[in-house]
Design a protein around this motif. Structure first.
Motif, PDB file in Angstrom:
ATOM      1  N   GLY A 149       0.801  -1.221   0.000  1.00 30.80           N
ATOM      2  CA  GLY A 149       0.000   0.000   0.000  1.00 30.80           C
ATOM      3  C   GLY A 149       0.829   1.265   0.000  1.00 30.80           C
ATOM      4  O   GLY A 149       0.294   2.366   0.185  1.00 30.80           O
ATOM      5  N   ARG A 151       2.462   4.530  -0.895  1.00 27.76           N
ATOM      6  CA  ARG A 151       2.170   5.584  -1.870  1.00 27.76           C
ATOM      7  C   ARG A 151       3.292   6.598  -1.841  1.00 27.76           C
ATOM      8  O   ARG A 151       3.986   6.761  -0.850  1.00 27.76           O
ATOM      9  CB  ARG A 151       0.827   6.250  -1.533  1.00 27.76           C
ATOM     10  N   LYS A 327       1.631  -2.934   5.546  1.00 26.01           N
ATOM     11  CA  LYS A 327       0.256  -2.519   5.333  1.00 26.01           C
ATOM     12  C   LYS A 327      -0.544  -2.470   6.635  1.00 26.01           C
ATOM     13  O   LYS A 327      -1.541  -1.743   6.740  1.00 26.01           O
ATOM     14  CB  LYS A 327      -0.400  -3.516   4.363  1.00 26.01           C
ATOM     15  N   ARG A 333      -6.854   4.337   3.089  1.00 29.94           N
ATOM     16  CA  ARG A 333      -5.978   4.027   1.956  1.00 29.94           C
ATOM     17  C   ARG A 333      -4.566   4.556   2.185  1.00 29.94           C
ATOM     18  O   ARG A 333      -3.724   4.483   1.306  1.00 29.94           O
ATOM     19  CB  ARG A 333      -6.566   4.607   0.669  1.00 29.94           C
ATOM     20  N   SER A 334      -4.325   5.090   3.400  1.00 31.56           N
ATOM     21  CA  SER A 334      -2.983   5.576   3.737  1.00 31.56           C
ATOM     22  C   SER A 334      -2.317   4.518   4.604  1.00 31.56           C
ATOM     23  O   SER A 334      -2.603   4.403   5.797  1.00 31.56           O
ATOM     24  CB  SER A 334      -3.087   6.909   4.498  1.00 31.56           C
ATOM     25  N   ARG A 335      -1.481   3.712   3.997  1.00 34.48           N
ATOM     26  CA  ARG A 335      -0.915   2.565   4.704  1.00 34.48           C
ATOM     27  C   ARG A 335       0.537   2.842   5.079  1.00 34.48           C
ATOM     28  O   ARG A 335       1.245   3.580   4.408  1.00 34.48           O
ATOM     29  CB  ARG A 335      -0.959   1.301   3.848  1.00 34.48           C
ATOM     30  N   ASP A 400      -4.112  11.484   7.075  1.00 37.39           N
ATOM     31  CA  ASP A 400      -4.610  10.504   6.114  1.00 37.39           C
ATOM     32  C   ASP A 400      -4.841  11.282   4.825  1.00 37.39           C
ATOM     33  O   ASP A 400      -5.426  12.364   4.854  1.00 37.39           O
ATOM     34  CB  ASP A 400      -5.929   9.905   6.641  1.00 37.39           C
ATOM     35  N   GLU A 402      -6.775  10.951   2.326  1.00 34.43           N
ATOM     36  CA  GLU A 402      -8.154  11.220   1.926  1.00 34.43           C
ATOM     37  C   GLU A 402      -8.843  12.206   2.885  1.00 34.43           C
ATOM     38  O   GLU A 402      -9.602  13.062   2.449  1.00 34.43           O
ATOM     39  CB  GLU A 402      -8.941   9.912   1.827  1.00 34.43           C
TER      40      GLU A 402
END
Lengths: 522, 952
Positions: A149, A151, A327, A333-335, A400, A402
């Motif tokens: 995950g 990014r 992960k 979605r921020s791993r 995070d 998002e």
């Protein structure tokens, strides 16, 4: 018996006299006939304690700081070599709450090891990731990175695995790995700390990337204002070559990866990946349009992985412990973890590596200890000079990608700059334009002309000229920049500008942000 | 794809070639384009124009102006349509309220830093910025005009033809990109960044910079920032006529943009088959000679060259000339009269002159200036391949993998093709250059020759044999091609010849003064590097073995299978605009139009029937024969049409002696040229802007020359020849040049399908154009050679007799430069003199040091033929032992020193090798002093002519 003393070589420590401290310790030890070995380690990231000197004792490493040259003699006098008490005594480094509360994955070795020692690196679990990577296919490596995950930590937060897969899938006689180390955001320094404190983790990460996608040449595009990092990187690269971790035949695998450092051109915009590539090719650092993506047509037109320092440096642990391990940190979605850099008007500035999900308030107060001035923190700018300003009402937002996006803010490279209640947000908005004007490459019209006009309009607002008209004009200009700019420099300048107007309308001579009025008018 | 393009429109980005089509929807309209096409281009194909400023279809997309943003359903943001490629099924919107806001916002920024002087601006009505401000509906600039700006930026007027006004610059980089992508000179850049970004020529000003004044930047500029001075002076043109440049053999198509009968500017035509919208300083800007004050527009006659001229009516001049020809032929015989045609004239003009000679003079005494340039090409290629012409189109180079240039300097001599070649080289094609001197292509921005074979002048044939030796002995011959396409027996003889040890690079190393390893490596690259193409120029032909070398080149191409498809071939770069055409038109003494020998009874019968006169089967006199015979007393009258043999032909003293020996020299020209100083009748000619006809370029492309203004002299040149014919009793009653071409087509198989109507339809056509190839033939010899099987010829190297010795230890070789053209009669009468006010002699520092010569010194250059004086330029471009000069200025007397040595087959002069000595001197040579005196007197005769009244 030789006692090992750690005196950081990190720029933050050097700027506070660490070299002199190290020299004096050596001289003092000689004078006193004490056998010491001085290791120039990285920084632990507690800048208010730098230079923080550590002594290896039987109970563990004991920290003293901040140590000035004047303190050296008294440290010896107080038997600091065996952990003796002293006004600067901090206790066992590992037990310091700042460090204990963190989740250091990427920064696991920073401040602990000798940055340029391959042996020390290996002794602290280094190169385990590379060894795993050499045993599996490129596609399997890419899969692990995708599964983690991870990014892009440079700010854009694009999934690293997807980027690597694009390069892996390209057929080309030459591919490149490029590390964006042109760290130029205000209030950020995590890249520098890695490069000065654990360069081998970056080298290992880039090597894994090269093996994964089939690239045989890597470049580190290093910010020109990082002379200390340049020295450390080059020493570490030389040592990695000597130990067989770089070069024609890495650990006898038959796989080749060469790496060199290139000094950047001294322009902020060269941290934008396409202008970075132009600059690396020896051209003017101006932004390229996309597509084509650098992953497909990158350096010298060849498929290229361009990642930030932290992104690459996070790969070794992923390849060591597995994508799942990584992960399991984070939220949504921020791993994984994010190295957060606290700066500005903050009592305890420094590096905090935490899993995503920690709130701004925890960082500012639990780690940062509030403002340095002691006044209330009024605003923070997150994600560099192009990041939005967040007011106190938003301090409970978890880190995070998002969640920040929902607030029309960005996490960026994880830099947090604090401001107390004396800040004039109109001046900060003006500064955002000024920064853009100074750093604009000049290619696209919105950024080239708009940034200068932005400064001029903000001056009129600050001077109270045609107030309403000019506020409307700044909003329209921001809209043009946001939607019309070629790259994020112009495209994100509206973030600090509009967030300042919207959250702090009173600084702009407005009763409220004016958004409601505008909505009514429409 | 390109066939879908309308050259009047700007599609924003270039067309893309792809086998795959993509269909998408733009503003509700379905459109299908090739994969890789940009959205803006696709929109234009669909008839939808998207606002833009930095995009133009001659340049790769850049994405800086941010006006062409669009919305795509399902995608975030507002991508630029110039940089976004099409994809199947996209739904694109080019006009939405949000896009209107963004575009207006961008335009407001532009105008906040732009002068508001539209009404007095030179591009008022022809300005893309103005158009876009209108298109996006900009109504106010809320920033005001008191902010930071560039309005006071200083103009650069240093270039004689265009002005750079940075106050009007919108920093779209189109000029910079045009300089890079189109021209390949990299003279321009953007200096500074952000708001400070500005276009810069790298030096103080444009004139001092690397700029070659090709005009690509001016063409690309969307505003009045870079603009022709003629537009500033005259305003925006009101109509435009497509015609063909009258300079070099590239044959660029131009739109003459006019105001009434006045040319405002010449703009290269995007549809031009040879130039695709590009130009050089000559064609683009150097047309002012057409209206230069030196132009003579009234006919003149005189009894003797010691007399002043008398201006007369056309009838009187024609009748006088006719009577002299009649008188001389009756006194000295039919063969005492002849004519010289020019490669600068149209096909139609050349055709009527050779017809006049053959049908009216009754001899074959017609020759052309190709005698002194490309006659060996005609001979050599006819012998080996079967046709006296280059095998390819210019565009073919874009498919070449290895380019070999021998004795040519494309960036100076054929600049527009040079730029195309550079584009291909930047794409990665390999480059071999065989030249004694370092031409620009040896090393220029982003172009570097893989091998520069710096041979000694005069050793071409040794080089080609040595390369052939490597190819034959190392098994690099394309035997399959040779077996299928060539005469095997001739190949075997050739193979065995070149394989001899005496032809090895090692054996020839000292003769060539190139290391054998380098020759071997270059030969291997040529034979194995993929599509290999040879481009050559006068450095091949103007030698005592010029024809041998041309055959050697053809041998090499055939042996390696590099003929008969795109990307390969044998490509003579023709010097003048119509060298190919004038040769095609039967201007050589031994050939009728279409290269058919005068002794061929069938051909002669055809022409006799058409022309109604008996024709001679004896090849007539070549120029050198005419001159020799004149001195001997047997050749007495010459009709010299648009040619200047007194400057362009070797051994000037010999030429002028011959002219002085004639009783009637008739010169037809724009100016009182060097030959005209020895003339008795002067027919003023018409410039290319004043007549209709066709030119045929180096790739056999026949292009229309269209009359854009009335002839200042009263008649098109073919009309003058026709009048002379009529006066001699042979009616030539063509009503228009097109009728001449119709006659050519009816008598010449390779031209059967050519007509002015076809040229109007197709723009241009490459011969052969006939029933089999109604739209012409871009690539020749595809399935078989014109002669059937290709024939190999032995190329025995015979060193020139022009040898260096103690008295003449240096070799002089000649060439030309970009800004000047040939004898300079045209370019010297334009502002191009800003770049080349005089001819200089280039000399290596060692040779200069030995002689105590400093930069700029006068040096005497003495050969076995004569002596002249030029200023020295010390440079390592030339190798030790070799000096170099140009021949653009008559007072330089470059041909005073060249000798009468010539090609064994065609008499093409050995211009490229003259043994000389160089010494420092303090005054001009005796020839130059005499010349000055003579030419001043003659110019006086022409400037103050007597009128008929005064004589009576």
């Amino acid at each position: 018996m030789t006692t090992t003393i750690f005196v950081p070589r990190d720029s933050s420590a050097l700027s506070l006299g660490a070299n002199k401290v190290a020299k004096l310790i050596k001289e003092e030890a000689a004078k006193r006939g004490v056998d010491v070995k001085i290791v120039r380690n990285g920084s632990r990231g507690m800048f208010w304690l730098e230079p923080m000197v550590e002594v290896a004792t039987s109970t563990g490493r004991i920290a003293y700081g901040p140590v000035t040259p004047n303190d050296v003699a008294s440290l010896f006098d107080n038997n600091f070599l065996t952990g003796g008490d002293h006004p600067l005594f901090l206790g066992l480094t590992d037990e310091l709450p700042w460090l204990k509360k963190q989740e250091r994955l990427t920064f696991a070795r920073v401040g602990i090891t000798d940055p340029i020692s391959v042996d020390d690196y290996i002794a602290h679990d280094g190169y385990l990731g590379l060894k795993n990577a050499l045993n599996i296919t490129g596609a399997a490596i890419v899969q692990q990175v995708t599964d983690s995950g991870l990014r892009g930590r440079g700010g854009a937060a694009f999934p690293t695995g997807i980027k690597w897969k694009t390069v892996l899938d390209c057929v080309a006689e030459q591919k490149y790995i490029v590390c964006n180390a042109d760290e130029g955001d205000s209030g950020t320094y995590s890249d520098r700390m890695i490069m000065e404190g654990d360069p081998l983790v970056l080298i290992e990460g880039m090597t894994i990337a090269g093996i994964a996608v089939g690239a045989t040449q890597g470049y580190i595009y290093l910010r020109s204002e990082y002379p200390d990092a340049l020295v450390v990187l080059n020493e570490a690269i030389a040592n990695a070559y000597a130990a067989g971790y770089l070069g024609e035949d890495i650990l006898g695998s038959g796989k080749r990866f060469d790496l060199e450092v290139r000094r950047a051109a001294g322009a902020y915009v060269c941290g934008e990946e396409t202008s970075l590539l132009e600059s690396l090719e020896g051209k003017r650092g101006i932004v390229r349009f996309k597509p084509p993506l650098p992953a497909i047509e990158g350096l010298f037109g060849k498929p290229t992985v361009v990642n930030n320092v932290i992104s690459f440096a996070s790969v070794p642990i992923i390849m060591d412990k597995g994508g799942e391990f990584y992960k399991n940190y984070g939220m949504g979605r921020s791993r994984g973890t994010l190295p957060i850099q606290l700066a500005g008007n903050i009592k305890h500035g420094g590096l905090v590596e935490k899993a995503f999900g920690i709130t701004l308030r925890e960082l500012l107060y639990d780690f940062g200890g509030g403002s340095a001035s002691g006044r209330p923190i009024r605003a923070v700018q997150v994600g560099g000079p192009l990041g939005a300003y967040l007011p106190e009402s938003q301090f409970d937002t978890p880190l995070d990608y998002e969640k920040f996006a929902e607030l029309w803010a960005v996490l960026g490279h994880g830099g947090i700059v604090a401001f107390d209640d004396t800040v004039d947000m109109a001046k900060m908005a003006r500064y955002a334009f000024e920064f853009c004007a100074i750093e604009s490459c000049g290619k696209c019209t919105p950024c080239r002309i708009g940034s200068t006009r932005g400064v001029e309009v903000m001056d009129k607002i600050i001077a109270g000229t045609d107030h309403a008209k000019n506020i409307a004009l700044v909003r329209d200009l921001s809209d043009t920049l946001l939607n019309g700019s070629l790259c994020a420099l112009g495209g994100m300048t509206p973030y600090p500008v509009l967030s300042a107007i919207n959250h702090f309308p009173e600084d702009f001579g407005l009763k409220n942000s004016g958004l409601a009025d505008k909505a009514q008018a429409a | 794809m390109s066939s879908q393009m309308d050259s009047q429109k700007d599609y924003g980005t270039p067309a893309r070639e792809s086998a795959k089509n993509v269909t998408l929807e733009i503003d509700g309209t379905q459109v299908t384009v090739t994969e890789g096409t940009s959205l803006i281009h696709a929109a234009m194909v669909a008839g939808i124009s998207v606002p833009k400023l930095c995009a133009t279809d001659s340049l790769e997309p850049f994405g800086s102006c941010r006006l062409c943003l669009v919305e795509i359903e399902g995608r975030r943001g507002f991508p630029a349509s110039c940089t976004t490629p099409v994809a199947e099924g996209l739904k694109v919107h080019t006009q939405t309220p949000k896009l209107a806001d963004i575009r207006r916002g961008v335009m407001e920024l532009y105008i906040s830093d732009h002068p508001l002087d539209c009404l007095t601006c030179a591009t008022n009505g022809d300005c893309e910025l103005q158009d876009m401000a209108g298109a996006v509906g900009l109504r106010e600039v809320r920033y005001g005009y008191e902010g930071e700006n560039h309005l006071k930026a200083e103009k650069d007027t240093s270039n004689p033809y265009f002005q750079f006004d940075p106050s009007k610059c919108i920093v779209c980089s189109r000029c910079v990109r045009a300089c890079e992508e189109v021209q390949g000179t990299y003279a321009l850049t953007i200096e500074g960044r952000g708001f400070e970004s500005k276009v810069a020529s790298g030096t103080e000003n444009f004139l001092e910079s690397e700029c070659v004044s090709c005009g690509a930047c001016v063409q690309a500029c969307p505003t009045a920032t870079l603009i022709e001075k003629t537009v500033i002076e005259h305003g925006v043109p009101e109509h435009s006529v497509t015609t063909t440049c009258a300079y070099c053999g590239v044959g660029c198509s131009f739109n003459a943009e006019m105001k009434g009968e006045e040319v405002v500017r010449m703009v290269p035509n995007k549809d031009g088959g040879a130039n695709h919208g590009h130009s050089c300083v000559k064609g683009r800007f150097a047309w002012g000679y057409a209206t230069h004050k030196d132009r003579i527009t009234t006919p003149m006659i005189r009894k003797s060259i010691a007399d002043p001229w008398t201006e007369v009516s056309w009838d009187e001049a024609i009748n006088y000339a006719a009577s002299e020809i009649t008188r001389i032929q009756s006194k000295y015989g039919r063969e005492s009269v002849g004519a010289i045609t020019s490669s600068r004239c149209t096909n139609e003009e050349v055709y009527v002159v050779q017809k006049l000679v053959r049908a009216v003079f009754g001899s074959n005494n017609v020759d052309t200036c190709a005698r002194v340039c490309h006659s060996p090409t005609g001979y050599g290629l006819k012998q080996t391949l079967g046709e006296s012409a280059g095998t390819q189109t210019f565009d073919s180079v874009m498919k070449s993998d290895v380019i070999m240039i021998i004795g040519a300097n494309p960036t100076d001599g054929h600049p527009v093709f040079g730029s195309q070649m550079k584009r291909r080289l930047r794409e990665g094609a390999k480059l071999i250059i065989a030249d004694p001197r370092a031409i620009d292509l040896v090393s220029s921005p982003h172009v570097k020759a893989d091998y520069h074979l710096k041979l000694r002048p005069g050793t071409n044939v040794a080089l080609i044999s040595a390369m052939a030796h490597v190819i034959v002995t190392e098994g690099l011959v394309d035997e399959e091609f040779v077996k299928a396409r060539c005469e095997w027996d001739s190949f075997v003889v050739w193979r065995d010849f070149v394989a001899k040890q005496e032809n090895s690079p090692e054996a020839l190393e000292s003769e060539l003064s190139i290391s054998a390893d380098e020759v071997r490596a270059a030969a291997r690259l040529f034979a194995t590097g993929g599509n290999a193409a040879i481009y050559y120029g006068l450095g091949v032909t103007e030698h005592s073995q010029g024809s041998t070398m041309v055959m050697g080149i053809a041998n090499l191409a055939m042996a390696t299978g590099n003929v008969g498809r795109e990307g390969v071939g044998v490509n003579p770069l023709r010097g003048q605009n119509n060298v190919q055409g004038s040769c095609d038109m039967g201007s050589m003494p031994h050939e009728f139009p279409g290269y058919r020998h005068v002794s061929d009874d069938a051909t002669r019968a055809l022409f006799e029937a058409a022309w109604g006169r008996p024709l001679s089967n004896d090849p007539g006199l070549r120029i050198p024969n005419m001159l020799d015979m004149a001195i001997e007393g047997g050749f007495k009258a010459l009709y010299c049409n648009g040619e200047d043999i007194a400057q362009s032909d070797p051994n000037t003293q010999h030429v002028t002696h011959a002219l002085e020996s004639m009783e009637c020299v008739i010169v037809q020209d724009l100016f009182l040229n060097e030959t005209a100083m020895y003339a008795h009748v002067f027919f003023p000619g018409a410039s290319f802007l004043e007549k209709s006809g066709t030119f045929t370029n180096a790739e056999r492309r026949i292009s229309p020359v269209r009359r854009v203004m009335s002839p200042k002299n009263g008649y098109e040149d073919w009309e003058i020849t026709a009048k002379l014919s009529n006066a001699l009793g042979y009616p030539m009653n063509y009503k228009h040049a097109s009728e001449i071409m119709d006659e050519v087509a009816s008598l010449t198989p390779t031209f059967k399908g050519v007509s002015f109507k076809k040229l109007d339809e197709l723009g241009s056509v490459q011969w052969p154009c006939n029933d089999e190839h109604p739209e012409g033939t871009p690539t020749m010899h595809i399935d078989e050679f014109v002669r059937g099987k290709g024939k190999f010829f032995i190329t025995q190297y015979v060193p020139t007799t022009e040898k260096v010795n103690a008295k003449y230890p240096l070799i002089l070789t000649t060439g030309r430069i970009l800004s000047q053209y040939n004898v300079g009669a045209q370019t010297r009468r334009t502002e191009n003199v800003a770049w080349h006010p005089e001819d200089l002699v280039e000399i290596h520092p060692h040779d200069a040091e030995d002689r105590g010569v400093n930069e700029g010194d006068w040096v005497g250059i003495a050969s076995r033929a004569g002596e002249t004086v030029l200023r020295a330029k010390i440079t390592e471009r030339v190798q030790p032992g070799v000096i170099y000069t140009t021949f653009h200025h008559p007072e330089s007397g470059a041909n005073v020193i060249t000798t009468e040595n010539s090609d064994w087959a065609t008499n093409c002069p050995e211009f490229k090798v003259t043994a000389v000595q160089v010494t420092r001197v303090s005054q001009l040579s005796e020839w130059q002093r005499n010349y000055q005196e003579f030419s001043e007197e003659q110019i006086g005769f022409a400037q103050n002519p007597q009128t008929e009244e005064r004589i009576e």
